[in-house]
Design a protein around this motif. Structure first.
Motif, short mmCIF file in Angstrom:
data_model
loop_
_atom_site.label_atom_id
_atom_site.label_comp_id
_atom_site.label_asym_id
_atom_site.label_seq_id
_atom_site.Cartn_x
_atom_site.Cartn_y
_atom_site.Cartn_z
N PHE A 1 0.63 -1.10 -0.10
CA PHE A 1 -0.05 0.16 0.04
C PHE A 1 0.83 0.91 -0.48
O PHE A 1 0.53 2.83 -1.21
CB PHE A 1 -1.41 0.00 1.51
CG PHE A 1 -1.57 1.00 1.36
CD1 PHE A 1 -3.21 1.47 1.12
CD2 PHE A 1 -1.26 2.80 1.95
CE1 PHE A 1 -3.26 2.44 1.02
CE2 PHE A 1 -1.84 3.71 2.09
CZ PHE A 1 -3.06 3.81 0.75
N ASP A 2 1.72 1.36 0.49
CA ASP A 2 2.48 2.66 0.82
C ASP A 2 3.76 2.90 -0.22
O ASP A 2 3.30 3.73 -0.41
CB ASP A 2 4.09 2.19 1.60
CG ASP A 2 3.32 1.63 3.29
OD1 ASP A 2 2.25 2.20 3.86
OD2 ASP A 2 4.38 1.85 3.79
N GLU A 3 3.91 1.87 -0.95
CA GLU A 3 4.70 2.61 -2.24
C GLU A 3 3.39 2.82 -3.61
O GLU A 3 3.81 3.59 -3.75
CB GLU A 3 5.32 1.11 -3.07
CG GLU A 3 6.49 0.11 -1.79
CD GLU A 3 7.61 -0.90 -2.60
OE1 GLU A 3 8.04 -1.07 -2.13
OE2 GLU A 3 6.61 -1.35 -2.97
N LEU A 4 2.46 1.49 -3.35
CA LEU A 4 1.06 2.60 -4.39
C LEU A 4 0.54 3.19 -4.07
O LEU A 4 0.49 4.49 -5.12
CB LEU A 4 0.32 1.20 -4.13
CG LEU A 4 -0.48 1.79 -5.29
CD1 LEU A 4 -0.43 1.18 -6.50
CD2 LEU A 4 -1.82 0.36 -5.04
N PHE A 5 0.70 3.82 -2.56
CA PHE A 5 0.09 5.14 -2.29
C PHE A 5 1.11 6.13 -2.91
O PHE A 5 0.61 7.48 -3.31
CB PHE A 5 -0.33 4.95 -0.62
CG PHE A 5 -0.67 6.95 -0.65
CD1 PHE A 5 -1.81 7.14 -0.35
CD2 PHE A 5 0.38 7.51 0.04
CE1 PHE A 5 -2.22 8.60 0.76
CE2 PHE A 5 -0.11 8.28 0.47
CZ PHE A 5 -1.55 8.96 0.75
N VAL A 6 2.26 6.30 -2.37
CA VAL A 6 3.43 7.74 -2.38
C VAL A 6 3.14 7.46 -4.00
O VAL A 6 3.13 8.34 -4.49
CB VAL A 6 4.53 7.28 -2.21
CG1 VAL A 6 5.53 7.99 -2.49
CG2 VAL A 6 4.24 6.81 -0.35
N SER A 7 3.51 6.63 -4.99
CA SER A 7 3.30 6.40 -6.88
C SER A 7 2.64 7.18 -7.24
O SER A 7 2.43 7.42 -8.38
CB SER A 7 3.50 5.01 -7.46
OG SER A 7 3.41 5.09 -8.76
N LEU A 8 1.07 7.10 -6.72
CA LEU A 8 0.11 7.44 -7.35
C LEU A 8 -0.44 8.42 -6.99
O LEU A 8 -1.03 9.59 -7.69
CB LEU A 8 -0.97 6.30 -6.79
CG LEU A 8 -1.34 5.06 -7.44
CD1 LEU A 8 -2.60 4.28 -7.20
CD2 LEU A 8 -1.47 5.60 -8.46
#
Length: 230
Positions: free
Chosen positions: A157-164
């Motif tokens: 989630f952390d990586e997806l959240f920051v990327s988006l």
């Protein structure tokens, strides 16, 4: 021996004279006070009447566009985009509080919640004044991003959240600059200024997570790069 009877008559006469003088003085004083009170009453404003008049007066209604200046199609599109941004980034900020494993990501989520809640209120006020119709839901792509984050947990989630979110903020940041530089509408100018500050804050807290990748920044750079002249 003194004539008591004569003294009595003299005393009575003096008493009568003093009484007459005192009565006259009192009468003059009473008349003066009465005249003064009447004068003050006639000069005093009718407070009740004025209050009633003001209370019953309706404020001047502002015209739909006010004196804000002309509203272009670019301005209208900007209002719509600000509204759509809040419709998916506010839910994303809430998800960060329950799905993230990093405190830095949760903090970024709180900044999104606060910032876009304020912007959303501002853009709805501006739309009501200018007559711009705002959407009630995010775009299909934005909704798909929220679904992806809903199905992710922890580091994923952390990586997806920051990327988006970093990608989205980087792209809208360039749009805000264009609108702020060219709009002739005071309301749009105010919204652009607030949006600029909010988006800058969000990019910084997202970068503080340490999860922004070069791939994300390259994608933003390609999206906002000036198109070559034909």
């Amino acid at each position: 021996m003194p004539n008591h009877r004569g003294m009595t008559r003299t005393t009575k006469a003096r008493a009568i004279i003093v009484g007459v003088v005192a009565a006259s003085a009192l009468g003059v004083g009473s008349v003066a006070i009465a005249n003064s009170s009447a004068s003050q009453t006639s000069q005093a404003p009718d407070t009740g009447a004025h209050v009633g008049a003001h209370a019953g007066s309706a404020p001047e209604a502002a015209s739909p566009a006010g004196n804000a200046g002309p509203l272009t199609e670019v301005d209208k599109t900007f209002l719509v985009k600000v509204r759509q941004a809040g419709l998916w980034e506010i839910p994303a900020g809430r998800l960060a509080q329950t799905h993230a494993s990093s405190e830095a990501v949760k903090r970024a989520g709180m900044h999104l919640l606060d910032g876009h809640s304020n912007l959303d209120q501002l853009v709805r006020e501006d739309a009501a004044i200018t007559g711009v119709q705002l959407p009630d839901q995010a775009t299909a792509e934005q909704q798909s991003w929220v679904r992806q984050m809903t199905n992710a947990q922890g580091l994923q989630f952390d990586e997806l959240f920051v990327s988006l979110l970093r990608s989205s903020h980087g792209k809208i940041f360039a749009t805000i600059a264009e609108v702020r530089a060219s709009t002739q509408n005071d309301l749009v100018r105010r919204l652009a200024r607030q949006a600029n500050q909010t988006v800058m804050d969000h990019m910084e807290v997202l970068e503080d997570t340490g999860l922004v990748t070069t791939e994300t920044l390259d994608e933003v750079g390609a999206a906002v790069a000036p198109r070559p002249a034909k």
